[in-house]
Design a protein around this motif. Structure first.
Motif, PDB file in Angstrom:
ATOM      1  N   TYR A 161       7.984  62.968 -54.222  1.00 35.57           N
ATOM      2  CA  TYR A 161       7.802  64.170 -53.419  1.00 35.57           C
ATOM      3  C   TYR A 161       9.044  64.438 -52.558  1.00 35.57           C
ATOM      4  N   PHE A 162       9.620  63.393 -51.996  1.00 34.22           N
ATOM      5  CA  PHE A 162      10.834  63.539 -51.188  1.00 34.22           C
ATOM      6  C   PHE A 162      11.922  64.252 -51.988  1.00 34.22           C
ATOM      7  N   TYR A 163      12.189  63.795 -53.215  1.00 31.25           N
ATOM      8  CA  TYR A 163      13.255  64.402 -54.033  1.00 31.25           C
ATOM      9  C   TYR A 163      12.899  65.823 -54.471  1.00 31.25           C
ATOM     10  N   LYS A 164      11.642  66.069 -54.786  1.00 37.48           N
ATOM     11  CA  LYS A 164      11.201  67.423 -55.140  1.00 37.48           C
ATOM     12  C   LYS A 164      11.359  68.364 -53.948  1.00 37.48           C
ATOM     13  N   ARG A 165      11.055  67.859 -52.775  1.00 37.40           N
ATOM     14  CA  ARG A 165      11.185  68.665 -51.557  1.00 37.40           C
ATOM     15  C   ARG A 165      12.649  69.033 -51.305  1.00 37.40           C
ATOM     16  N   VAL A 166      13.534  68.069 -51.415  1.00 34.44           N
ATOM     17  CA  VAL A 166      14.961  68.324 -51.211  1.00 34.44           C
ATOM     18  C   VAL A 166      15.439  69.387 -52.204  1.00 34.44           C
ATOM     19  N   GLN A 167      15.023  69.258 -53.446  1.00 32.19           N
ATOM     20  CA  GLN A 167      15.445  70.217 -54.471  1.00 32.19           C
ATOM     21  C   GLN A 167      14.843  71.598 -54.217  1.00 32.19           C
ATOM     22  N   SER A 168      13.557  71.673 -53.914  1.00 27.93           N
ATOM     23  CA  SER A 168      12.909  72.973 -53.725  1.00 27.93           C
ATOM     24  C   SER A 168      13.425  73.706 -52.489  1.00 27.93           C
ATOM     25  N   LYS A 169      13.828  72.965 -51.458  1.00 27.45           N
ATOM     26  CA  LYS A 169      14.365  73.586 -50.245  1.00 27.45           C
ATOM     27  C   LYS A 169      15.814  74.054 -50.417  1.00 27.45           C
ATOM     28  N   ARG A 170      16.506  73.544 -51.454  1.00 27.02           N
ATOM     29  CA  ARG A 170      17.876  73.926 -51.778  1.00 27.02           C
ATOM     30  C   ARG A 170      18.865  73.616 -50.657  1.00 27.02           C
ATOM     31  N   TRP A 171      18.586  72.594 -49.887  1.00 28.18           N
ATOM     32  CA  TRP A 171      19.445  72.246 -48.759  1.00 28.18           C
ATOM     33  C   TRP A 171      20.862  71.942 -49.180  1.00 28.18           C
ATOM     34  N   LEU A 172      21.040  71.251 -50.297  1.00 26.77           N
ATOM     35  CA  LEU A 172      22.395  70.875 -50.719  1.00 26.77           C
ATOM     36  C   LEU A 172      23.211  72.094 -51.159  1.00 26.77           C
ATOM     37  N   GLU A 173      22.539  73.159 -51.557  1.00 27.57           N
ATOM     38  CA  GLU A 173      23.234  74.413 -51.886  1.00 27.57           C
ATOM     39  C   GLU A 173      23.544  75.209 -50.619  1.00 27.57           C
ATOM     40  N   ILE A 174      22.576  75.293 -49.729  1.00 28.93           N
ATOM     41  CA  ILE A 174      22.733  76.081 -48.504  1.00 28.93           C
ATOM     42  C   ILE A 174      23.771  75.455 -47.579  1.00 28.93           C
ATOM     43  N   TRP A 175      23.735  74.120 -47.471  1.00 30.49           N
ATOM     44  CA  TRP A 175      24.654  73.386 -46.601  1.00 30.49           C
ATOM     45  C   TRP A 175      25.402  72.356 -47.449  1.00 30.49           C
ATOM     46  N   PRO A 176      26.490  72.743 -48.084  1.00 31.86           N
ATOM     47  CA  PRO A 176      27.174  71.871 -49.054  1.00 31.86           C
ATOM     48  C   PRO A 176      27.813  70.611 -48.474  1.00 31.86           C
ATOM     49  N   LYS A 177      27.949  70.521 -47.165  1.00 33.44           N
ATOM     50  CA  LYS A 177      28.496  69.295 -46.574  1.00 33.44           C
ATOM     51  C   LYS A 177      27.444  68.183 -46.466  1.00 33.44           C
ATOM     52  N   LEU A 178      26.194  68.502 -46.740  1.00 31.69           N
ATOM     53  CA  LEU A 178      25.127  67.502 -46.662  1.00 31.69           C
ATOM     54  C   LEU A 178      25.326  66.420 -47.702  1.00 31.69           C
ATOM     55  N   ARG A 179      24.867  65.222 -47.365  1.00 32.98           N
ATOM     56  CA  ARG A 179      24.880  64.099 -48.304  1.00 32.98           C
ATOM     57  C   ARG A 179      23.452  63.582 -48.447  1.00 32.98           C
ATOM     58  N   LEU A 180      23.039  63.393 -49.673  1.00 27.56           N
ATOM     59  CA  LEU A 180      21.729  62.820 -49.957  1.00 27.56           C
ATOM     60  C   LEU A 180      21.890  61.314 -50.080  1.00 27.56           C
ATOM     61  N   ILE A 181      21.214  60.574 -49.200  1.00 27.43           N
ATOM     62  CA  ILE A 181      21.242  59.117 -49.231  1.00 27.43           C
ATOM     63  C   ILE A 181      19.994  58.665 -49.986  1.00 27.43           C
ATOM     64  N   GLU A 182      20.215  57.984 -51.095  1.00 27.61           N
ATOM     65  CA  GLU A 182      19.089  57.669 -51.964  1.00 27.61           C
ATOM     66  C   GLU A 182      18.496  56.290 -51.772  1.00 27.61           C
ATOM     67  N   GLU A 183      19.105  55.461 -50.971  1.00 30.77           N
ATOM     68  CA  GLU A 183      18.524  54.140 -50.714  1.00 30.77           C
ATOM     69  C   GLU A 183      18.047  54.077 -49.269  1.00 30.77           C
ATOM     70  N   GLU A 184      17.107  53.183 -49.011  1.00 31.61           N
ATOM     71  CA  GLU A 184      16.530  53.073 -47.678  1.00 31.61           C
ATOM     72  C   GLU A 184      17.380  52.251 -46.721  1.00 31.61           C
ATOM     73  N   GLY A 185      18.300  51.442 -47.190  1.00 30.83           N
ATOM     74  CA  GLY A 185      19.062  50.549 -46.324  1.00 30.83           C
ATOM     75  C   GLY A 185      19.964  51.284 -45.362  1.00 30.83           C
ATOM     76  N   ASP A 186      20.511  50.549 -44.433  1.00 25.39           N
ATOM     77  CA  ASP A 186      21.503  51.054 -43.475  1.00 25.39           C
ATOM     78  C   ASP A 186      20.977  52.170 -42.571  1.00 25.39           C
ATOM     79  N   PHE A 187      19.670  52.171 -42.293  1.00 24.22           N
ATOM     80  CA  PHE A 187      19.120  53.185 -41.405  1.00 24.22           C
ATOM     81  C   PHE A 187      19.382  52.780 -39.963  1.00 24.22           C
ATOM     82  N   ILE A 188      19.992  53.688 -39.205  1.00 27.12           N
ATOM     83  CA  ILE A 188      20.338  53.396 -37.810  1.00 27.12           C
ATOM     84  C   ILE A 188      19.719  54.468 -36.923  1.00 27.12           C
ATOM     85  N   GLU A 189      18.914  54.042 -35.955  1.00 28.25           N
ATOM     86  CA  GLU A 189      18.385  54.972 -34.961  1.00 28.25           C
ATOM     87  C   GLU A 189      19.316  54.977 -33.767  1.00 28.25           C
TER      88      GLU A 189
END
Length: 190
Positions: A161-189
């Motif tokens: 669902y996460f990947y379908k949501r990213v695709q359906s929202k077209r965020w990577l097209e609207i904001w081309p500087k975005l990066r999709l991080i596909e692994e859960e590691g290295d999360f920093i709050e």
């Protein structure tokens, strides 16, 4: 704290911010926040240098009221906001009842609910305190929002669902500087 100040500074450049925050505050909802795309889109537009704002699908208002779990109350608040400001598709959701729809355990607060959203950068909201100061809620911090990162929340398990949501929202097209991080590691709050 620097990212909180930076977020407030960016959001204050939005001419309608004070009007919108005040409209929602007039509803007197407990623990209310304007969240999601309202904040995320504006920050990403700013970081991309866009001169006009990306249109919003809706304006998400979250609150937490365990004394009234009726969907009818949410609809009433949406109707009140729509009557005052028709340009938005208002969406009010009481997070004290959203666990039912999400087939999850009860959420203890708005923050508890937001940390379970699909992506970290969307889990950000604004509110006003009694002295008209902007408050920020960001259960995953603000790093991903400002680093232009789309990352699945560590609390959100439906990867498809996460990947379908990213695709359906077209965020990577609207904001081309975005990066999709596909692994859960290295999360920093922050």
């Amino acid at each position: 704290m620097m990212l909180v100040e930076r977020l407030i500074k960016i959001m204050r450049t939005y001419d309608c911010l004070n009007r919108d925050l005040e409209l929602v505050r007039q509803l007197e909802l407990p623990n209310w926040w304007i969240t999601a795309g309202y904040v995320r889109n504006y920050v990403w537009d700013d970081l991309h240098g866009y001169s006009s704002r990306t249109p919003l699908n809706d304006v998400d208002i979250l609150y937490y009221d365990p004394s009234d779990l009726s969907e009818e109350s949410e609809k009433k608040f949406e109707t009140i906001l729509k009557a005052k400001l028709q340009e938005y598709n208002w969406s009010c959701k009481n997070q004290a009842r959203m666990h039912i729809r999400n087939q999850d355990h009860p959420y203890g607060s708005v923050e508890d609910a937001m940390k379970r959203w699909p992506e970290t950068a969307t889990s950000v909201g604004l509110s006003l305190d009694r002295n008209q100061n902007i408050e920020i809620i960001a259960p995953h911090g603000l790093n991903d929002l400002f680093d232009l990162v789309i990352r699945r929340s560590p609390y959100y398990k439906d990867e498809d669902y996460f990947y379908k949501r990213v695709q359906s929202k077209r965020w990577l097209e609207i904001w081309p500087k975005l990066r999709l991080i596909e692994e859960e590691g290295d999360f920093i709050e922050d």
